[in-house]
Design an enzyme around this catalytic site. Structure first.
Site, short mmCIF file in Angstrom:
data_model
loop_
_atom_site.label_atom_id
_atom_site.label_comp_id
_atom_site.label_asym_id
_atom_site.label_seq_id
_atom_site.Cartn_x
_atom_site.Cartn_y
_atom_site.Cartn_z
N HIS A 85 -4.93 2.16 -6.47
CA HIS A 85 -4.21 3.19 -5.72
C HIS A 85 -5.16 4.15 -5.00
CE1 HIS A 85 -0.14 5.50 -5.55
NE2 HIS A 85 -0.81 5.62 -4.42
N ASP A 101 -2.31 -2.34 -3.98
CA ASP A 101 -2.96 -1.06 -4.25
C ASP A 101 -2.09 -0.16 -5.12
OD1 ASP A 101 -5.19 0.84 -3.67
OD2 ASP A 101 -3.58 2.01 -2.75
N ARG A 140 4.37 2.16 -2.42
CA ARG A 140 4.78 2.54 -3.77
C ARG A 140 5.06 1.27 -4.57
NH1 ARG A 140 2.79 6.72 -2.85
NH2 ARG A 140 3.66 8.84 -3.02
N GLU A 148 1.30 2.79 -13.44
CA GLU A 148 -0.10 3.08 -13.15
C GLU A 148 -0.68 4.02 -14.20
OE1 GLU A 148 -0.50 4.46 -9.12
OE2 GLU A 148 0.37 2.64 -8.28
N VAL A 170 0.83 -1.20 0.00
CA VAL A 170 0.00 0.00 0.00
C VAL A 170 0.87 1.26 0.00
CG1 VAL A 170 -2.06 -1.00 1.06
CG2 VAL A 170 -0.18 -0.23 2.52
#
Length: 313
Positions: free
Chosen positions: A274, A250, A226, A255, A224
């Site tokens: 994220h 996450d 990077r 991304e 959760v």
């Protein structure tokens, strides 16, 4: 007059937040302007937002940059690192939402909710075999304010908690604190490994093939923080080889997560886009932190949440 610039319009930034800042002193001026180049010469405090070398070169009065997030890796370009301008972050905003997100992932994986949801979508009455969190070992790599909160929730559920941090301290939210050099010991003992670290040169790809092979085959990885802390290719290989039981992710190296990523369809992986740190209370807490620091700044007192620009945390 102290001029404060928000370099972009935030959806959750309300008039009450602006008034909260202005009410601290009559000598405070707040600007919200995405045309940063036009206004930056007169700005004393920049709330980023947008910040880069070109903006820094035009900043004649800038003394302090504040990040509305905890992670600041995207702001640390070389010229800013070498400057005397202070950098602070919003550490303290995230412990509640991120710890609840982690708890949700752990429950989803152990109670097999992900499999039941798939069965529901297919209208199949299939009963998976769940396991309990109680009695399991929770290893938290990065035991700052977020890690502490995750540990607190783990302890409430009867888990044994191991935290990893540079400065060894005692806390009621962990049974044991380990230094970074004992990472593999933590991995070998944990049923859940939660990554709660900043992205730095030292933590880039901290998790790779050796780390996954060190973990229990029944263990789960939860990230959760990077995405680039984990070598995603090695993670996919470990999942496919069943070297670990699964993952709750996450954050990702790229991304949005590319459509061709095998993580999308992996049955033992939970993907969230994220948002572990998202909460309706985000800006209320973030502005409270900034206003506390603004009062300190105006009084000439030391600021809180100051980031060491050399180390990135």
């Amino acid at each position: 007059m102290v001029t404060i610039l928000f370099t972009r319009y935030y959806e959750m930034l309300e008039e009450k937040h602006i008034m909260q800042i202005k009410n601290i002193s009559k000598n405070v001026k707040v600007i919200i302007d995405e045309n940063v180049f036009k206004v930056i010469p007169d700005v004393d405090i920049l709330i980023a937002g947008t910040f880069n070398k070109e903006i820094l070169e035009r900043a004649e009065k800038l003394q302090w940059v504040h990040a509305l997030a905890a992670g600041v890796d995207r702001l640390l370009f070389p010229e800013f690192r070498e400057s005397d301008i202070v950098l602070t972050n919003s550490s303290g905003v995230h412990p509640i939402p991120i710890s609840e997100h982690v708890l949700g992932m752990m429950l989803m994986l152990t109670r097999r909710f992900n499999k039941s949801m798939k069965s529901q979508s297919q209208k199949k009455w299939e009963r998976p075999t769940p396991v309990e969190l109680h009695g399991k070992t929770l290893g938290i790599v990065g035991f700052g304010s977020i890690g502490e909160r995750i540990g607190q929730l783990g302890k409430c559920l009867g888990m044994s908690v191991i935290g990893m941090k540079r400065n060894i301290t005692t806390t009621e939210n962990a049974d044991e604190i380990m230094p970074p050099e004992k990472l593999h010991d933590l991995l070998n003992r944990s049923d859940f490994v939660v990554i709660s670290l900043p992205l730095t040169k030292e933590t880039f790809h901290l998790f790779g093939k050796k780390e996954f092979q060190t973990m229990k085959k029944t263990a789960y990885l939860i990230n959760v923080s990077r995405g680039k802390i984990v070598c995603e290719k090695d993670l996919v290989d470990a999942l496919e080889a069943e070297e670990i039981a699964g993952a709750g992710l996450d954050v990702f190296e790229v991304e949005p997560l590319p459509a061709e990523s095998p993580l999308w369809e992996a049955e033992n992986v939970i993907v969230t886009p994220h948002y572990a740190g998202s909460t309706p209370e985000y800006f209320n807490r973030a502005i409270d932190i900034f206003c506390d620091n603004l009062q300190r700044f105006l009084k000439g007192e030391p600021l809180i949440n100051v980031v060491n620009k050399k180390t990135g945390y």
